[in-house]
Scaffold this motif. Structure first.
Motif, PDB file in Angstrom:
ATOM      1  N   PRO A 125       0.124  11.540  -3.495  1.00 30.50           N
ATOM      2  CA  PRO A 125      -0.284  12.417  -4.604  1.00 30.50           C
ATOM      3  C   PRO A 125       0.613  13.644  -4.736  1.00 30.50           C
ATOM      4  O   PRO A 125       0.975  14.275  -3.756  1.00 30.50           O
ATOM      5  CB  PRO A 125      -1.720  12.812  -4.214  1.00 30.50           C
ATOM      6  N   ARG A 126       0.986  13.921  -5.978  1.00 30.48           N
ATOM      7  CA  ARG A 126       1.785  15.094  -6.348  1.00 30.48           C
ATOM      8  C   ARG A 126       3.167  15.094  -5.693  1.00 30.48           C
ATOM      9  O   ARG A 126       3.754  16.151  -5.483  1.00 30.48           O
ATOM     10  CB  ARG A 126       1.031  16.388  -6.013  1.00 30.48           C
ATOM     11  N   THR A 127       3.682  13.920  -5.343  1.00 26.86           N
ATOM     12  CA  THR A 127       5.034  13.812  -4.798  1.00 26.86           C
ATOM     13  C   THR A 127       5.699  12.570  -5.367  1.00 26.86           C
ATOM     14  O   THR A 127       5.062  11.750  -6.047  1.00 26.86           O
ATOM     15  CB  THR A 127       5.031  13.689  -3.256  1.00 26.86           C
ATOM     16  N   ASP A 128       7.009  12.456  -5.094  1.00 28.73           N
ATOM     17  CA  ASP A 128       7.746  11.242  -5.454  1.00 28.73           C
ATOM     18  C   ASP A 128       8.039  10.402  -4.216  1.00 28.73           C
ATOM     19  O   ASP A 128       8.917   9.538  -4.231  1.00 28.73           O
ATOM     20  CB  ASP A 128       9.075  11.614  -6.138  1.00 28.73           C
ATOM     21  N   ILE A 129       7.297  10.631  -3.153  1.00 28.22           N
ATOM     22  CA  ILE A 129       7.518   9.920  -1.887  1.00 28.22           C
ATOM     23  C   ILE A 129       6.645   8.664  -1.850  1.00 28.22           C
ATOM     24  O   ILE A 129       5.416   8.741  -1.980  1.00 28.22           O
ATOM     25  CB  ILE A 129       7.171  10.821  -0.682  1.00 28.22           C
ATOM     26  N   ALA A 130       7.280   7.515  -1.678  1.00 26.88           N
ATOM     27  CA  ALA A 130       6.540   6.255  -1.637  1.00 26.88           C
ATOM     28  C   ALA A 130       5.734   6.157  -0.347  1.00 26.88           C
ATOM     29  O   ALA A 130       6.218   6.507   0.733  1.00 26.88           O
ATOM     30  CB  ALA A 130       7.504   5.077  -1.752  1.00 26.88           C
ATOM     31  N   GLN A 131       4.520   5.674  -0.457  1.00 29.35           N
ATOM     32  CA  GLN A 131       3.662   5.522   0.713  1.00 29.35           C
ATOM     33  C   GLN A 131       4.171   4.433   1.651  1.00 29.35           C
ATOM     34  O   GLN A 131       4.188   4.585   2.861  1.00 29.35           O
ATOM     35  CB  GLN A 131       2.237   5.164   0.274  1.00 29.35           C
ATOM     36  N   GLY A 132       4.560   3.306   1.098  1.00 31.36           N
ATOM     37  CA  GLY A 132       4.929   2.177   1.941  1.00 31.36           C
ATOM     38  C   GLY A 132       3.689   1.503   2.519  1.00 31.36           C
ATOM     39  O   GLY A 132       2.558   1.757   2.100  1.00 31.36           O
ATOM     40  N   ILE A 133       3.888   0.650   3.499  1.00 26.11           N
ATOM     41  CA  ILE A 133       2.784  -0.093   4.110  1.00 26.11           C
ATOM     42  C   ILE A 133       1.980   0.844   5.000  1.00 26.11           C
ATOM     43  O   ILE A 133       2.539   1.581   5.812  1.00 26.11           O
ATOM     44  CB  ILE A 133       3.321  -1.277   4.926  1.00 26.11           C
ATOM     45  N   SER A 134       0.657   0.793   4.865  1.00 23.91           N
ATOM     46  CA  SER A 134      -0.184   1.662   5.677  1.00 23.91           C
ATOM     47  C   SER A 134      -0.340   1.095   7.087  1.00 23.91           C
ATOM     48  O   SER A 134      -0.187  -0.113   7.315  1.00 23.91           O
ATOM     49  CB  SER A 134      -1.562   1.838   5.031  1.00 23.91           C
ATOM     50  N   ILE A 135      -0.653   1.967   8.037  1.00 26.77           N
ATOM     51  CA  ILE A 135      -0.785   1.548   9.432  1.00 26.77           C
ATOM     52  C   ILE A 135      -1.922   0.545   9.638  1.00 26.77           C
ATOM     53  O   ILE A 135      -1.754  -0.431  10.388  1.00 26.77           O
ATOM     54  CB  ILE A 135      -0.940   2.782  10.335  1.00 26.77           C
ATOM     55  N   PRO A 136      -3.096   0.692   8.988  1.00 29.34           N
ATOM     56  CA  PRO A 136      -4.124  -0.349   9.152  1.00 29.34           C
ATOM     57  C   PRO A 136      -3.635  -1.734   8.728  1.00 29.34           C
ATOM     58  O   PRO A 136      -3.985  -2.740   9.355  1.00 29.34           O
ATOM     59  CB  PRO A 136      -5.264   0.137   8.255  1.00 29.34           C
ATOM     60  N   VAL A 137      -2.839  -1.791   7.666  1.00 25.28           N
ATOM     61  CA  VAL A 137      -2.303  -3.078   7.212  1.00 25.28           C
ATOM     62  C   VAL A 137      -1.320  -3.628   8.241  1.00 25.28           C
ATOM     63  O   VAL A 137      -1.293  -4.842   8.509  1.00 25.28           O
ATOM     64  CB  VAL A 137      -1.637  -2.929   5.830  1.00 25.28           C
ATOM     65  N   LEU A 138      -0.508  -2.750   8.833  1.00 26.55           N
ATOM     66  CA  LEU A 138       0.404  -3.193   9.890  1.00 26.55           C
ATOM     67  C   LEU A 138      -0.373  -3.760  11.073  1.00 26.55           C
ATOM     68  O   LEU A 138       0.026  -4.771  11.670  1.00 26.55           O
ATOM     69  CB  LEU A 138       1.280  -2.028  10.362  1.00 26.55           C
ATOM     70  N   VAL A 139      -1.488  -3.115  11.416  1.00 26.45           N
ATOM     71  CA  VAL A 139      -2.323  -3.617  12.516  1.00 26.45           C
ATOM     72  C   VAL A 139      -2.854  -5.003  12.175  1.00 26.45           C
ATOM     73  O   VAL A 139      -2.821  -5.921  13.007  1.00 26.45           O
ATOM     74  CB  VAL A 139      -3.485  -2.642  12.801  1.00 26.45           C
ATOM     75  N   LEU A 140      -3.338  -5.178  10.948  1.00 25.54           N
ATOM     76  CA  LEU A 140      -3.845  -6.481  10.518  1.00 25.54           C
ATOM     77  C   LEU A 140      -2.747  -7.535  10.563  1.00 25.54           C
ATOM     78  O   LEU A 140      -2.973  -8.658  11.046  1.00 25.54           O
ATOM     79  CB  LEU A 140      -4.429  -6.372   9.106  1.00 25.54           C
ATOM     80  N   ILE A 141      -1.564  -7.199  10.077  1.00 22.73           N
ATOM     81  CA  ILE A 141      -0.451  -8.152  10.101  1.00 22.73           C
ATOM     82  C   ILE A 141      -0.112  -8.540  11.535  1.00 22.73           C
ATOM     83  O   ILE A 141       0.098  -9.721  11.849  1.00 22.73           O
ATOM     84  CB  ILE A 141       0.782  -7.558   9.389  1.00 22.73           C
ATOM     85  N   GLY A 142      -0.070  -7.541  12.427  1.00 20.79           N
ATOM     86  CA  GLY A 142       0.235  -7.827  13.828  1.00 20.79           C
ATOM     87  C   GLY A 142      -0.810  -8.724  14.468  1.00 20.79           C
ATOM     88  O   GLY A 142      -0.478  -9.692  15.167  1.00 20.79           O
ATOM     89  N   VAL A 143      -2.096  -8.430  14.220  1.00 17.34           N
ATOM     90  CA  VAL A 143      -3.177  -9.250  14.776  1.00 17.34           C
ATOM     91  C   VAL A 143      -3.090 -10.676  14.254  1.00 17.34           C
ATOM     92  O   VAL A 143      -3.215 -11.652  15.020  1.00 17.34           O
ATOM     93  CB  VAL A 143      -4.547  -8.625  14.427  1.00 17.34           C
ATOM     94  N   ALA A 144      -2.867 -10.823  12.934  1.00 18.12           N
ATOM     95  CA  ALA A 144      -2.795 -12.160  12.345  1.00 18.12           C
ATOM     96  C   ALA A 144      -1.624 -12.952  12.912  1.00 18.12           C
ATOM     97  O   ALA A 144      -1.761 -14.151  13.217  1.00 18.12           O
ATOM     98  CB  ALA A 144      -2.673 -12.045  10.824  1.00 18.12           C
ATOM     99  N   CYS A 145      -0.476 -12.311  13.084  1.00 23.20           N
ATOM    100  CA  CYS A 145       0.701 -13.010  13.622  1.00 23.20           C
ATOM    101  C   CYS A 145       0.469 -13.461  15.062  1.00 23.20           C
ATOM    102  O   CYS A 145       0.799 -14.599  15.428  1.00 23.20           O
ATOM    103  CB  CYS A 145       1.929 -12.110  13.541  1.00 23.20           C
ATOM    104  N   VAL A 146      -0.102 -12.583  15.877  1.00 24.99           N
ATOM    105  CA  VAL A 146      -0.344 -12.931  17.288  1.00 24.99           C
ATOM    106  C   VAL A 146      -1.349 -14.066  17.398  1.00 24.99           C
ATOM    107  O   VAL A 146      -1.144 -15.038  18.152  1.00 24.99           O
ATOM    108  CB  VAL A 146      -0.824 -11.694  18.069  1.00 24.99           C
ATOM    109  N   LEU A 147      -2.449 -13.990  16.641  1.00 22.23           N
ATOM    110  CA  LEU A 147      -3.469 -15.040  16.734  1.00 22.23           C
ATOM    111  C   LEU A 147      -2.979 -16.354  16.137  1.00 22.23           C
ATOM    112  O   LEU A 147      -3.337 -17.430  16.642  1.00 22.23           O
ATOM    113  CB  LEU A 147      -4.760 -14.583  16.058  1.00 22.23           C
ATOM    114  N   GLU A 148      -2.180 -16.293  15.082  1.00 22.80           N
ATOM    115  CA  GLU A 148      -1.601 -17.532  14.535  1.00 22.80           C
ATOM    116  C   GLU A 148      -0.670 -18.173  15.550  1.00 22.80           C
ATOM    117  O   GLU A 148      -0.662 -19.403  15.715  1.00 22.80           O
ATOM    118  CB  GLU A 148      -0.851 -17.203  13.235  1.00 22.80           C
ATOM    119  N   TRP A 149       0.098 -17.350  16.249  1.00 24.71           N
ATOM    120  CA  TRP A 149       0.980 -17.865  17.307  1.00 24.71           C
ATOM    121  C   TRP A 149       0.160 -18.499  18.432  1.00 24.71           C
ATOM    122  O   TRP A 149       0.485 -19.599  18.904  1.00 24.71           O
ATOM    123  CB  TRP A 149       1.833 -16.721  17.838  1.00 24.71           C
ATOM    124  N   LEU A 150      -0.904 -17.825  18.844  1.00 22.32           N
ATOM    125  CA  LEU A 150      -1.767 -18.380  19.889  1.00 22.32           C
ATOM    126  C   LEU A 150      -2.403 -19.699  19.452  1.00 22.32           C
ATOM    127  O   LEU A 150      -2.450 -20.671  20.216  1.00 22.32           O
ATOM    128  CB  LEU A 150      -2.875 -17.389  20.240  1.00 22.32           C
TER     129      LEU A 150
END
Length: 418
Positions: free
Chosen positions: A250-275
């Motif tokens: 908000p009120r900036t031109d800085i892109a948020q990018g991927i949020s940390i909760p989403v990164l956690v979800l991606i990491g969990v999904a990748c590890v469990l899919e590998w398992l």
């Protein structure tokens, strides 16, 4: 077995050519889920007068999905073993409250180690609760439904007793990053780097799998099919990164990018899919769910695997509780309340069969996105919570009915093949 049948592509009857999805190596159920999700998004975008598919709402939707998605990944393995865990929401709330009490009232606030130590203790509590429940089921033969229903009541009560119903706040600023928010994201540059690494990993995995099929004498998919699949999946990855980067703080031109909760979800999904796909643990889990007696006779340590699955589920519930607590910036007794219903619904919508033996982590994540999309869209439409619950319940019934139809169709195809 008829000659040459061992080299037939999955899903094709003898004498039939594989369909396009089979040739590309894309799971038809996952493709159907993606199509359903696209239809839901387009419908909600129209109904909300163009609000739903805005960068801001999609970024928030991704972050909101993380809590349910993290637990849904673990719930897949629980349901695959022909069991259920009704206590995940209470474990999330209990672990979140343990973290909050330790962080705010016990350990020295403001120290660098405070958020890390409290998080580790909270995750350990979740894993211990899950292991205890798994042991009661595996070694004392108490049905998982009963054990986890008791856990739902016990650990919701424990969370309340820890503070006599008080809300504990505020959380450590470093810990708050785990919940996302305006500061809890990695920015545009890191998001593009992560997306590029994901595309590279995808290409390597697909081509490595193709090489292994050739090495062991199986018919590989056509090279053009591998190229098309890699391009399609790469487009999804990079498109997701582009959407996350299109929302500015908000009120900036800085892109948020991927949020940390989403990164956690991606990491969990990748590890469990590998398992689930490549390790002995995953094969044992599916063997137990597919045919428990055959798994026992084959020497599968069923009791240990069941305890491990429930311990993993408890760990993931605690992780989801930590994310929710960080997002709320407080330990609250309402954290995780009724989350077990959304988690089970996400797994079932994602194709996990309640009969056991089948289900995918990727499908559960898509199911979580569908669940959260419906809830998000109904909030934007201003629908009352009672009506939202009715609609979610109807969606769950339809998902179970669709799973039953799919299983009957698959069984009929196998019968015809025989």
């Amino acid at each position: 077995m008829p000659r040459g049948l061992g080299h037939r592509r999955p899903g094709c009857l003898p004498g039939m050519k594989p369909g396009l999805l089979g040739t590309l190596g894309i799971d038809a159920r996952l493709a159907a889920l993606l199509g359903t999700l696209a239809a839901i998004w387009l419908g909600l975008h129209v109904l909300t007068d163009g609000i739903f598919l805005t960068p801001r709402n999609l970024w928030n939707l991704a972050s909101q999905t993380a809590v349910v998605g993290i637990m849904a990944c673990g719930m897949v393995l629980v349901i695959v073993t022909r069991r259920i865990d009704l206590s995940v929401g209470s474990i999330a709330g209990c672990a979140g409250m343990v973290i909050a009490v330790l962080q705010v009232e016990v350990f020295a606030p403001g120290t660098w180690w405070n958020p890390w130590l409290t998080l580790a203790i909270g995750l350990g509590v979740g894993a211990a609760i899950g292991a205890a429940q798994g042991a009661l089921n595996a070694w004392l033969a108490i049905p998982a439904f009963v054990v986890t229903l008791a856990g739902l009541l016990i650990f919701r009560g424990v969370a309340w007793l820890l503070t006599s119903g008080r809300t504990v706040a505020p959380m450590d600023p470093t810990f708050q990053l785990l919940g996302g928010g305006f500061q809890g994201s990695i920015g545009a540059a890191a998001s593009w780097v992560l997306g590029a690494l994901g595309v590279a990993a995808l290409a390597w995995l697909r081509l490595s799998a193709r090489a292994r099929r050739q090495r062991f004498g199986f018919t590989p998919r056509p090279l053009w099919a591998e190229a098309v699949t890699i391009l399609l999946m790469s487009g999804l990855i990079l498109g997701f990164v582009a959407v996350m980067n299109s929302y500015n703080r908000p009120r900036t031109d800085i892109a948020q990018g991927i949020s940390i909760p989403v990164l956690v979800l991606i990491g969990v999904a990748c590890v469990l899919e590998w398992l689930a796909r490549t390790r002995r643990f995953g094969r044992y889990v599916y063997a137990i769910g597919g045919n428990p007696e055959a798994a026992r006779l084959a020497g599968v340590p069923s009791a240990r695997i069941i305890v491990a699955v429930f311990a993993l589920m408890g760990f993931l519930a605690a992780l989801a509780g930590a994310v929710a607590t960080a997002r709320l910036n407080a330990g609250a007794n309402s954290t995780g309340e009724l989350a077990e219903l959304s988690v089970i619904a996400a797994a079932v919508i994602g194709g996990t069969s309640l009969a056991g033996g089948s289900g995918t982590v990727v499908g559960a994540v898509l199911g979580a996105v569908i669940m959260q999309s419906l809830d998000n869209g109904m909030v934007l439409l201003g629908l009352p919570s009672a009506l939202r619950n009715v609609i979610i319940g109807v969606v769950l019934i339809v998902a179970v009915w669709a799973d039953a139809l799919w299983r009957r169709r698959a069984g009929g195809a196998r019968g015809g093949e025989a």
